[in-house]
Design a protein around this motif. Structure first.
Motif, PDB file in Angstrom:
ATOM      1  N   ALA A   1      49.524  38.577  33.232  1.00  0.00           N
ATOM      2  CA  ALA A   1      50.166  37.375  33.768  1.00  0.00           C
ATOM      3  C   ALA A   1      50.199  37.414  35.294  1.00  0.00           C
ATOM      4  CB  ALA A   1      51.573  37.242  33.198  1.00  0.00           C
ATOM      5  N   THR A   2      50.504  38.598  35.852  1.00  0.00           N
ATOM      6  CA  THR A   2      50.569  38.713  37.316  1.00  0.00           C
ATOM      7  C   THR A   2      49.738  39.921  37.738  1.00  0.00           C
ATOM      8  OG1 THR A   2      52.460  40.195  37.224  1.00  0.00           O
ATOM      9  CG2 THR A   2      52.933  37.827  37.401  1.00  0.00           C
ATOM     10  N   VAL A   3      49.440  39.964  39.043  1.00  0.00           N
ATOM     11  CA  VAL A   3      48.617  41.057  39.550  1.00  0.00           C
ATOM     12  C   VAL A   3      49.420  42.366  39.562  1.00  0.00           C
ATOM     13  CG1 VAL A   3      49.083  40.742  42.025  1.00  0.00           C
ATOM     14  CG2 VAL A   3      46.836  41.542  41.274  1.00  0.00           C
ATOM     15  N   HIS A   4      50.765  42.270  39.612  1.00  0.00           N
ATOM     16  CA  HIS A   4      51.569  43.500  39.647  1.00  0.00           C
ATOM     17  C   HIS A   4      52.102  43.896  38.261  1.00  0.00           C
ATOM     18  CE1 HIS A   4      54.566  40.273  40.485  1.00  0.00           C
ATOM     19  NE2 HIS A   4      55.259  40.975  39.628  1.00  0.00           N
ATOM     20  N   ASP A   5      51.560  43.279  37.195  1.00  0.00           N
ATOM     21  CA  ASP A   5      51.920  43.680  35.830  1.00  0.00           C
ATOM     22  C   ASP A   5      51.345  45.084  35.589  1.00  0.00           C
ATOM     23  OD1 ASP A   5      52.231  44.116  33.163  1.00  0.00           O
ATOM     24  OD2 ASP A   5      51.136  42.320  32.505  1.00  0.00           O
ATOM     25  N   PHE A   6      52.230  46.079  35.452  1.00  0.00           N
ATOM     26  CA  PHE A   6      51.719  47.447  35.367  1.00  0.00           C
ATOM     27  C   PHE A   6      51.105  47.786  34.000  1.00  0.00           C
ATOM     28  CE2 PHE A   6      56.358  47.729  34.790  1.00  0.00           C
ATOM     29  CZ  PHE A   6      56.435  48.325  33.544  1.00  0.00           C
ATOM     30  N   ALA A   7      51.075  46.809  33.084  1.00  0.00           N
ATOM     31  CA  ALA A   7      50.312  47.012  31.849  1.00  0.00           C
ATOM     32  C   ALA A   7      48.823  47.127  32.169  1.00  0.00           C
ATOM     33  CB  ALA A   7      50.558  45.861  30.883  1.00  0.00           C
ATOM     34  N   SER A   8      48.447  46.811  33.421  1.00  0.00           N
ATOM     35  CA  SER A   8      47.046  46.930  33.824  1.00  0.00           C
ATOM     36  C   SER A   8      46.662  48.374  34.141  1.00  0.00           C
ATOM     37  CB  SER A   8      46.775  46.064  35.063  1.00  0.00           C
ATOM     38  OG  SER A   8      47.549  46.529  36.160  1.00  0.00           O
ATOM     39  N   LEU A   9      47.649  49.274  34.156  1.00  0.00           N
ATOM     40  CA  LEU A   9      47.341  50.667  34.529  1.00  0.00           C
ATOM     41  C   LEU A   9      46.177  51.274  33.726  1.00  0.00           C
ATOM     42  CD1 LEU A   9      47.946  53.125  36.283  1.00  0.00           C
ATOM     43  CD2 LEU A   9      49.736  53.775  34.667  1.00  0.00           C
ATOM     44  N   PRO A  10      46.162  51.111  32.368  1.00  0.00           N
ATOM     45  CA  PRO A  10      45.008  51.685  31.633  1.00  0.00           C
ATOM     46  C   PRO A  10      43.662  51.131  32.112  1.00  0.00           C
ATOM     47  CG  PRO A  10      46.751  51.114  30.098  1.00  0.00           C
ATOM     48  CD  PRO A  10      47.163  50.548  31.439  1.00  0.00           C
ATOM     49  N   LEU A  11      43.649  49.868  32.541  1.00  0.00           N
ATOM     50  CA  LEU A  11      42.403  49.290  33.047  1.00  0.00           C
ATOM     51  C   LEU A  11      42.008  49.942  34.379  1.00  0.00           C
ATOM     52  CD1 LEU A  11      40.169  47.074  32.760  1.00  0.00           C
ATOM     53  CD2 LEU A  11      41.627  45.620  34.184  1.00  0.00           C
ATOM     54  N   LEU A  12      42.990  50.154  35.258  1.00  0.00           N
ATOM     55  CA  LEU A  12      42.700  50.795  36.553  1.00  0.00           C
ATOM     56  C   LEU A  12      42.175  52.220  36.329  1.00  0.00           C
ATOM     57  CD1 LEU A  12      45.686  49.745  38.909  1.00  0.00           C
ATOM     58  CD2 LEU A  12      43.755  48.407  38.100  1.00  0.00           C
ATOM     59  N   VAL A  13      42.840  52.942  35.403  1.00  0.00           N
ATOM     60  CA  VAL A  13      42.405  54.316  35.123  1.00  0.00           C
ATOM     61  C   VAL A  13      41.001  54.299  34.513  1.00  0.00           C
ATOM     62  CG1 VAL A  13      42.928  56.438  33.847  1.00  0.00           C
ATOM     63  CG2 VAL A  13      44.793  55.094  34.814  1.00  0.00           C
ATOM     64  N   LEU A  14      40.769  53.351  33.605  1.00  0.00           N
ATOM     65  CA  LEU A  14      39.457  53.256  32.957  1.00  0.00           C
ATOM     66  C   LEU A  14      38.355  53.037  33.993  1.00  0.00           C
ATOM     67  CD1 LEU A  14      37.976  53.096  30.171  1.00  0.00           C
ATOM     68  CD2 LEU A  14      38.219  50.621  30.339  1.00  0.00           C
ATOM     69  N   MET A  15      38.595  52.115  34.924  1.00  0.00           N
ATOM     70  CA  MET A  15      37.577  51.839  35.941  1.00  0.00           C
ATOM     71  C   MET A  15      37.327  53.081  36.806  1.00  0.00           C
ATOM     72  SD  MET A  15      38.068  47.885  37.196  1.00  0.00           S
ATOM     73  CE  MET A  15      39.850  47.804  37.323  1.00  0.00           C
TER      74      MET A  15
END
Ligand SMILES: [Zn+2]
Length: 382
Positions: free
Chosen positions: A282-296
């Motif tokens: 929903a937002t750029v600071h949604d920390f549910a994105s952490l697995p995506l950052l780690v994956l990249m």
């Protein structure tokens, strides 16, 4: 120049080949497991479920929720990987390379996990903080902070982190100290200290390294090396480590890491922005994105592995050449290489693919061949 001398070298034993094959499979299995975990989290939406739990547990406090999130991810990853970790511990015993007791190993694993948690939490909190204060240019700030932290940890590692796992004592052997002073004088440099590393409490392998930055920079020599190698062989190892120091390999690697991580952070930021555009978050600071950052970052590190290892092997060859120039006889260098290969069950002649992807050091066969080639050109070193 031909390296025909290599043919006179001992071949890999079946035991060494098998040991290295198992270790490599363990490394790959660990990478695949972590990769799969990240994919599953993102594909099932469990990354968002874990975020909701974290928010609830923290009473809706963002920074505390980020902490819980990192804690859960690291716990899940550790639990899933524990069987592989234990198998790795058993393998060292099976090949008679370890004398560490299970209890001591478990304690080391716990300490290692806690250090990972502390570093991970600091890093992730900082990253999401920069995303919140600068949603478009966060990656530049995060990159600067990341490298500041990396340099800080490289500096404190020999005095704070290593002693959590091993004991270190300043070298007391006067003969060796004198040899080192002479080597350093010839190089026109000074190393701040040489330390004996009590590796024998846990391992039967031998090792040496140059570690630290600035005031903490030092050469560390395993007691397993000091006990079983001749003074000339230890001098050859010292000369190699001094070569890293003289050629400024640690600062140079930091410069490379600073450059590569700049590209890395930019790619991750672009990937995150695209994911937000596609309403994955929903937002750029949604920390549910952490697995995506780690994956990249995991994918990028894997792709870069051959590049980083090629860079490292080049530095190792440079340190070896420095050693050839500074020691009076080449034979102790060759015998120390042979001893190290036997003692550590190292693969002398890995396949080219294995060397390119996994080896930070040139294979022993090539290091000895280079020494023998040097000897041919400098017969006085015989
Ligand atoms: Zn080296």
């Amino acid at each position: 120049m031909t390296l025909s001398a290599a043919t006179t070298q001992p071949k890999d034993t079946a035991e060494a080949s098998q040991y290295n094959r198992i270790r490599r499979r363990l490394t790959i299995a660990d990478m695949v497991l972590n990769f799969a975990l990240l994919i599953v989290l993102l594909a099932t939406g469990w990354n968002a479920t874990l975020r909701d739990w974290s928010y609830r547990a923290s009473g809706q406090r963002y920074a505390l929720a980020v902490f819980f999130y990192v804690l859960m991810l690291l716990l899940i990853s550790k639990v899933l990987g524990s069987a592989l970790d234990y198998y790795g511990f058993r393998v060292e015993h099976r090949f008679n390379l370890s004398n560490q007791k299970l209890k001591s190993w478990l304690w080391d694993e716990t300490k290692g996990w806690l250090i990972g948690l502390v570093i991970g939490v600091i890093l992730v909190e900082l990253i999401y903080w920069t995303i919140r204060i600068a949603p478009f240019k966060w990656w530049l700030i995060a990159w600067a902070i990341y490298n500041g932290l990396a340099i800080f940890f490289a500096q404190i590692a020999p005095v704070v982190l290593f002693p959590l796992f091993y004991k270190f004592y300043p070298l007391t052997n006067e003969d060796l100290k004198e040899r080192l002073v002479k080597l350093s004088e010839r190089a026109g440099t000074r190393v701040r200290g040489v330390y004996e590393w009590k590796l024998s409490e846990k391992s039967k392998k031998a090792n040496a390294a140059l570690a630290g930055l600035g005031a903490t920079r030092r050469i560390i020599l395993a007691d397993t090396l000091l006990q079983n190698y001749s003074p000339e062989e230890i001098e050859a190892v010292l000369a190699h480590e001094l070569g890293h120091h003289v050629h400024k390999h640690i600062p140079k690697s930091i410069v490379l890491q600073v450059g590569i991580s700049l590209i890395g952070f930019w790619v991750v930021a672009e990937g995150l922005a695209m994911a937000v555009d596609r309403e994955m978050f929903a937002t750029v600071h949604d920390f549910a994105s952490l697995p995506l950052l780690v994956l990249m970052s995991t994918v990028m590190s894997f792709i870069l592995m051959p590049v980083m290892n090629a860079y490292s092997r080049q530095k190792e060859r440079e340190a070896d050449r420095y050693a050839f120039r500074s020691i009076t006889k080449i034979a102790p260098f060759i015998s120390s290489m042979n001893k190290l290969a036997d003692q550590n069950l190292a693969e002398r002649e890995p396949s080219r693919l294995v060397e390119v992807w996994f080896h930070s050091h040139p294979p022993v066969s090539k290091r000895i061949a280079a020494a023998e080639a040097w000897l041919k050109e400098h017969p006085a070193s015989a």
